[in-house]
Design an enzyme around this catalytic site. Sequence first.
Site, PDB file in Angstrom:
ATOM      1  N   ARG A  35      -1.927   3.241   2.145  1.00  0.00           N
ATOM      2  CA  ARG A  35      -0.891   4.399   1.891  1.00  0.00           C
ATOM      3  C   ARG A  35      -0.077   4.038   0.738  1.00  0.00           C
ATOM      4  O   ARG A  35       0.016   4.922  -0.448  1.00  0.00           O
ATOM      5  CB  ARG A  35       0.268   4.283   2.821  1.00  0.00           C
ATOM      6  CG  ARG A  35       0.005   5.349   4.044  1.00  0.00           C
ATOM      7  CD  ARG A  35       0.588   4.696   5.259  1.00  0.00           C
ATOM      8  NE  ARG A  35      -0.102   5.031   6.257  1.00  0.00           N
ATOM      9  CZ  ARG A  35      -0.063   6.139   7.040  1.00  0.00           C
ATOM     10  NH1 ARG A  35       0.588   7.188   6.605  1.00  0.00           N
ATOM     11  NH2 ARG A  35      -1.044   6.531   7.816  1.00  0.00           N
ATOM     12  N   THR A  36       0.192   2.688   0.476  1.00  0.00           N
ATOM     13  CA  THR A  36       0.909   2.264  -0.747  1.00  0.00           C
ATOM     14  C   THR A  36       0.276   2.383  -1.887  1.00  0.00           C
ATOM     15  O   THR A  36       0.711   2.766  -3.164  1.00  0.00           O
ATOM     16  CB  THR A  36       1.559   0.800  -0.452  1.00  0.00           C
ATOM     17  OG1 THR A  36       2.356   0.787   0.724  1.00  0.00           O
ATOM     18  CG2 THR A  36       2.372   0.196  -1.677  1.00  0.00           C
ATOM     19  N   LYS A  55     -13.399 -16.601  -5.146  1.00  0.00           N
ATOM     20  CA  LYS A  55     -13.964 -17.729  -6.203  1.00  0.00           C
ATOM     21  C   LYS A  55     -12.905 -18.877  -6.302  1.00  0.00           C
ATOM     22  O   LYS A  55     -13.042 -19.742  -7.002  1.00  0.00           O
ATOM     23  CB  LYS A  55     -14.048 -16.943  -7.194  1.00  0.00           C
ATOM     24  CG  LYS A  55     -15.165 -16.078  -7.426  1.00  0.00           C
ATOM     25  CD  LYS A  55     -15.208 -15.339  -8.577  1.00  0.00           C
ATOM     26  CE  LYS A  55     -16.073 -14.179  -8.383  1.00  0.00           C
ATOM     27  NZ  LYS A  55     -15.534 -12.821  -9.162  1.00  0.00           N
ATOM     28  N   ARG A  96       0.255  -6.075  -4.046  1.00  0.00           N
ATOM     29  CA  ARG A  96       0.554  -6.154  -2.914  1.00  0.00           C
ATOM     30  C   ARG A  96      -0.190  -7.397  -2.298  1.00  0.00           C
ATOM     31  O   ARG A  96      -1.134  -7.686  -2.804  1.00  0.00           O
ATOM     32  CB  ARG A  96       0.096  -5.080  -1.732  1.00  0.00           C
ATOM     33  CG  ARG A  96       0.584  -5.251  -0.549  1.00  0.00           C
ATOM     34  CD  ARG A  96      -0.151  -4.008   0.394  1.00  0.00           C
ATOM     35  NE  ARG A  96       0.405  -4.331   1.710  1.00  0.00           N
ATOM     36  CZ  ARG A  96       1.659  -3.685   2.441  1.00  0.00           C
ATOM     37  NH1 ARG A  96       2.165  -2.651   1.577  1.00  0.00           N
ATOM     38  NH2 ARG A  96       1.752  -3.640   3.874  1.00  0.00           N
ATOM     39  N   HIS A 149       9.390  -5.101   0.190  1.00  0.00           N
ATOM     40  CA  HIS A 149       8.372  -3.895  -0.062  1.00  0.00           C
ATOM     41  C   HIS A 149       9.613  -3.054  -0.485  1.00  0.00           C
ATOM     42  O   HIS A 149       9.942  -2.183   0.013  1.00  0.00           O
ATOM     43  CB  HIS A 149       7.965  -3.474   1.444  1.00  0.00           C
ATOM     44  CG  HIS A 149       7.066  -2.504   1.131  1.00  0.00           C
ATOM     45  ND1 HIS A 149       6.514  -2.140  -0.334  1.00  0.00           N
ATOM     46  CD2 HIS A 149       6.327  -1.535   1.808  1.00  0.00           C
ATOM     47  CE1 HIS A 149       5.758  -1.129  -0.147  1.00  0.00           C
ATOM     48  NE2 HIS A 149       5.552  -0.817   1.081  1.00  0.00           N
TER      49      HIS A 149
END
Lengths: 308, 153
Positions: A57-58, A86, A107, A135
């Site tokens: 969604r974000t 890695k 995020r 957020h």
Amino acid sequence: MPKKINFQGKSLVSITDLSKLDIIQVLKIADELKKEPQPHLLDGYVMGSCFFEPSTRTRLSFETAMQRLGGRVIGFAEAGTTSGKKGETLYDTIKMVSGYTDVVVMRHPLEGAARRATEASDKPILNGGDGANQHPTQTLLDLFTIKECQKKLQGITVAMVGDLKYGRTVHSLAEALRHFGARLYFVAPESLQMPNSICEELKTQGIKFSLHENIDSIINKVDILYMTRIQAERFPDKMEYEKVKNIYVLTPRMLDKAKPNMRVMHPLPRVNEIETGVDNTPHAYYFEQAKNGLYVRQALLGLVLGKL
Amino acid sequence: MDKTLLVSAIKKGTVIDHIVKGQAIKIIKLLNLASHDKRVTLGLNLPSKTQHHKDLIKVEGRELTPAEANSVAILTPQATINIIDDYRVVKKFTCKLPEKIKHIIVCPNPQCITNHEEMDTNFQVNQEKKQVKLQCHYCEKKFNQDEITSYNT
Ligand SMILES: [Zn+2]
């Protein structure tokens, strides 16, 4: 006319980075963009989209916001497609991506990751969620939605319902609403009530709030009913969960007592805490709310790139 | 007489005096005093005129920097630092809570980025009522002084 605040080059990591005036300006510009789209505002700009953990969604909301302003998007979603496996540090990944781009949206599952990223990047960082911490674009779209459906932000009454203990969304929203003299009702089972630290802060700031155990007792008082999900795994005791889970499910019948202007919000995705029957009532506003994320994110992109 | 003896009984170094009872061992850890070869003497539960009991630390051959001294204040805000030279107190000051503490504190939040990436921690120090609160610059969590249990050395 208050002086326009210059956001160019600034990062947005935490809602507390923004003053009341900053918030008002972002909301005002989001409103302008909703009414009048600007499909070429960010022509030639590139946004880095760094999703170290999945959040469809974000990510879609940010990427659409950039593309609908004429900008382009590069990036990755999910841990492991670059770095992580890695063993590359967050610092190095962000340094590399910011070298290619004009603004970085990220995020990350760890708290404080976005603040750390600002140290690696000379381009603005927009935090799309750092673990349980912040957020801020969610908070801004919540404020935008409240203002839109109530025609004001000052002095509204808001009930927050569900998991208030672990819910980062409601913590930040309560924090931001203190600028606007809101009256808050916290509706949750005792074990999931708003943390003491937040209640203490609201007290020192003179924000009125009260604690409740069911929606029925407050639904006739509020302008906004902000629903959140209660997760079974938050309860140490499954019996306890079974006892409370239905108390926090909103049904169309419960809305009989609501004020005509009352609107129901939810950060989505919902599971079962709002019955689908509520969708067809004039009180439902959660899909509008989700859509508003686009305009708020567009406003931020335009502002930090110095184009608004 | 007791006091003079305790404070000046080293030739050169630092005496941290008036430590709140029970905090001296944490200060040893905080300043990493145990892992170099300088002699450190520790006094616990000593009688005190101003406190009921106090702790005291003597470090031979090492002068604490003001930054080190001030970081002691997060554990015991009233401590006094005596810098000793040739058995005499040449400098004496009360440690002062710093506004920020870099590097020294390990963030108690296991989900904090500082515990997963090689980087310095950074804490904002706030005095709230009588409590010293430390807020992580990264994960933004606030901690009481007694929630901090490990230090970077
Ligand atoms: Zn932290």
